[in-house]
Design a protein around this motif. Sequence first.
Motif, PDB file in Angstrom:
ATOM      1  N   ASN A   1      31.434 -26.787  50.450  1.00 52.28           N
ATOM      2  CA  ASN A   1      31.241 -26.457  51.860  1.00 52.28           C
ATOM      3  C   ASN A   1      29.796 -26.780  52.193  1.00 52.28           C
ATOM      4  OD1 ASN A   1      33.839 -25.382  52.369  1.00 52.28           O
ATOM      5  ND2 ASN A   1      33.256 -23.492  51.356  1.00 52.28           N
ATOM      6  N   HIS A   2      29.533 -27.121  53.438  1.00 55.18           N
ATOM      7  CA  HIS A   2      28.141 -27.313  53.827  1.00 55.18           C
ATOM      8  C   HIS A   2      27.553 -25.968  54.261  1.00 55.18           C
ATOM      9  CE1 HIS A   2      29.858 -27.505  57.862  1.00 55.18           C
ATOM     10  NE2 HIS A   2      30.351 -28.723  57.663  1.00 55.18           N
ATOM     11  N   ILE A   3      26.239 -25.939  54.349  1.00 51.51           N
ATOM     12  CA  ILE A   3      25.544 -24.691  54.672  1.00 51.51           C
ATOM     13  C   ILE A   3      25.949 -24.178  56.053  1.00 51.51           C
ATOM     14  CG2 ILE A   3      23.273 -23.683  55.152  1.00 51.51           C
ATOM     15  CD1 ILE A   3      22.209 -25.280  52.734  1.00 51.51           C
ATOM     16  N   ILE A   4      26.181 -25.072  56.990  1.00 52.44           N
ATOM     17  CA  ILE A   4      26.624 -24.622  58.323  1.00 52.44           C
ATOM     18  C   ILE A   4      27.903 -23.802  58.185  1.00 52.44           C
ATOM     19  CG2 ILE A   4      27.630 -25.404  60.521  1.00 52.44           C
ATOM     20  CD1 ILE A   4      24.662 -25.774  60.626  1.00 52.44           C
ATOM     21  N   TRP A   5      28.848 -24.287  57.391  1.00 56.11           N
ATOM     22  CA  TRP A   5      30.108 -23.555  57.215  1.00 56.11           C
ATOM     23  C   TRP A   5      29.844 -22.199  56.563  1.00 56.11           C
ATOM     24  CZ3 TRP A   5      32.844 -20.999  53.635  1.00 56.11           C
ATOM     25  CH2 TRP A   5      34.138 -20.621  53.988  1.00 56.11           C
ATOM     26  N   MET A   6      29.006 -22.187  55.538  1.00 57.62           N
ATOM     27  CA  MET A   6      28.717 -20.929  54.844  1.00 57.62           C
ATOM     28  C   MET A   6      28.026 -19.935  55.777  1.00 57.62           C
ATOM     29  SD  MET A   6      27.429 -22.261  51.143  1.00 57.62           S
ATOM     30  CE  MET A   6      27.863 -23.927  50.724  1.00 57.62           C
ATOM     31  N   ALA A   7      27.063 -20.422  56.538  1.00 56.84           N
ATOM     32  CA  ALA A   7      26.346 -19.549  57.477  1.00 56.84           C
ATOM     33  C   ALA A   7      27.301 -19.040  58.557  1.00 56.84           C
ATOM     34  CB  ALA A   7      25.167 -20.290  58.101  1.00 56.84           C
ATOM     35  N   GLY A   8      28.176 -19.910  59.036  1.00 55.25           N
ATOM     36  CA  GLY A   8      29.150 -19.494  60.041  1.00 55.25           C
ATOM     37  C   GLY A   8      30.114 -18.453  59.509  1.00 55.25           C
TER      38      GLY A   8
ATOM     39  N   SER B   1      16.829 -28.335  57.564  1.00 53.17           N
ATOM     40  CA  SER B   1      17.072 -29.198  58.721  1.00 53.17           C
ATOM     41  C   SER B   1      18.547 -29.142  59.086  1.00 53.17           C
ATOM     42  CB  SER B   1      16.674 -30.646  58.403  1.00 53.17           C
ATOM     43  OG  SER B   1      17.627 -31.240  57.526  1.00 53.17           O
ATOM     44  N   GLU B   2      18.840 -29.408  60.340  1.00 56.30           N
ATOM     45  CA  GLU B   2      20.233 -29.451  60.801  1.00 56.30           C
ATOM     46  C   GLU B   2      21.009 -30.515  60.025  1.00 56.30           C
ATOM     47  OE1 GLU B   2      21.902 -27.518  62.968  1.00 56.30           O
ATOM     48  OE2 GLU B   2      20.166 -26.334  63.544  1.00 56.30           O
ATOM     49  N   GLU B   3      20.371 -31.631  59.794  1.00 58.87           N
ATOM     50  CA  GLU B   3      21.036 -32.723  59.076  1.00 58.87           C
ATOM     51  C   GLU B   3      21.415 -32.290  57.658  1.00 58.87           C
ATOM     52  OE1 GLU B   3      20.109 -37.236  57.449  1.00 58.87           O
ATOM     53  OE2 GLU B   3      18.648 -36.265  58.757  1.00 58.87           O
ATOM     54  N   ASP B   4      20.479 -31.673  56.945  1.00 57.80           N
ATOM     55  CA  ASP B   4      20.769 -31.237  55.583  1.00 57.80           C
ATOM     56  C   ASP B   4      21.795 -30.103  55.549  1.00 57.80           C
ATOM     57  OD1 ASP B   4      19.149 -33.145  54.422  1.00 57.80           O
ATOM     58  OD2 ASP B   4      17.429 -31.796  54.206  1.00 57.80           O
ATOM     59  N   ALA B   5      21.781 -29.268  56.566  1.00 62.20           N
ATOM     60  CA  ALA B   5      22.715 -28.140  56.607  1.00 62.20           C
ATOM     61  C   ALA B   5      24.161 -28.606  56.757  1.00 62.20           C
ATOM     62  CB  ALA B   5      22.352 -27.187  57.741  1.00 62.20           C
ATOM     63  N   MET B   6      24.373 -29.865  57.125  1.00 56.99           N
ATOM     64  CA  MET B   6      25.717 -30.428  57.254  1.00 56.99           C
ATOM     65  C   MET B   6      26.138 -31.238  56.030  1.00 56.99           C
ATOM     66  SD  MET B   6      27.199 -29.481  60.043  1.00 56.99           S
ATOM     67  CE  MET B   6      28.509 -30.678  60.231  1.00 56.99           C
ATOM     68  N   LYS B   7      25.274 -31.340  55.038  1.00 62.63           N
ATOM     69  CA  LYS B   7      25.592 -32.142  53.854  1.00 62.63           C
ATOM     70  C   LYS B   7      26.474 -31.366  52.886  1.00 62.63           C
ATOM     71  CE  LYS B   7      21.526 -35.086  53.954  1.00 62.63           C
ATOM     72  NZ  LYS B   7      20.244 -35.410  53.301  1.00 62.63           N
ATOM     73  N   ARG B   8      27.345 -32.128  52.242  1.00 68.13           N
ATOM     74  CA  ARG B   8      28.206 -31.589  51.190  1.00 68.13           C
ATOM     75  C   ARG B   8      27.856 -32.328  49.898  1.00 68.13           C
ATOM     76  NH1 ARG B   8      34.193 -32.136  52.904  1.00 68.13           N
ATOM     77  NH2 ARG B   8      34.447 -30.491  51.370  1.00 68.13           N
ATOM     78  N   ILE B   9      28.074 -31.703  48.775  1.00 75.28           N
ATOM     79  CA  ILE B   9      27.808 -32.342  47.495  1.00 75.28           C
ATOM     80  C   ILE B   9      29.088 -33.030  47.033  1.00 75.28           C
ATOM     81  CG2 ILE B   9      27.020 -32.008  45.111  1.00 75.28           C
ATOM     82  CD1 ILE B   9      24.903 -31.368  47.396  1.00 75.28           C
ATOM     83  N   ASP B  10      29.009 -34.341  46.885  1.00 76.70           N
ATOM     84  CA  ASP B  10      30.154 -35.153  46.447  1.00 76.70           C
ATOM     85  C   ASP B  10      31.407 -34.904  47.284  1.00 76.70           C
ATOM     86  OD1 ASP B  10      28.654 -36.330  44.398  1.00 76.70           O
ATOM     87  OD2 ASP B  10      29.189 -34.746  42.979  1.00 76.70           O
TER      88      ASP B  10
END
Length: 174
Positions: free
Chosen positions: A44-51, A31-40
């Motif tokens: 990096n969030h998944i959006i950053w990694m994918a970008g 989900s878009e929401e989860d792709a913006m989550k960071r751990i603690d």
Amino acid sequence: MDMPKSTKLEVIIPAYRMHTQSFLDVLDGLSEEDAMKRIDGRTNHIIWMAGNFVNVRYGIAHVLGLQEEDPYHELFYMGKTLDEHFSYPSLNELQENFHAISPKVYQSLLDVKDEQLAEIFQINMNVPFIREDKLNFIGMCIGRQDYLCGQMALMRRLLNYPAMKYDVDEKILY
């Protein structure tokens, strides 16, 4: 299988194509929401990694002489630090961008000649055992994409998604 003009890319071509598949598989169902989550607040969030993954493809395009510009270059170039104040593109936008650049880079990888790959390409790493040429830059990009896919796969699991599959869509020819 497509045959590159350069025998030096016989390992790169299959890796590039597998990265295409892995990139799509690792993002599948997020989900878009989860792709913006960071751990603690530390990852990096998944959006950053994918970008950053897509930006690496634009880096390969650049070194191969393609005149393509990543619309999100300023957010991801050289692994620019994630900034929570920035407005990042959506997963859908990144995937569209990915599908726009990837076939062009793939064709360029097939067409590039050994002489072009041997051209100096300064990246100023200052590592004595790495010749800074176009071939080694492309190889480092392949390594970066491996790393990013692994990081995104780990984030999938940390966000309680099933492990990524290694499905291959044979209709994707890049």
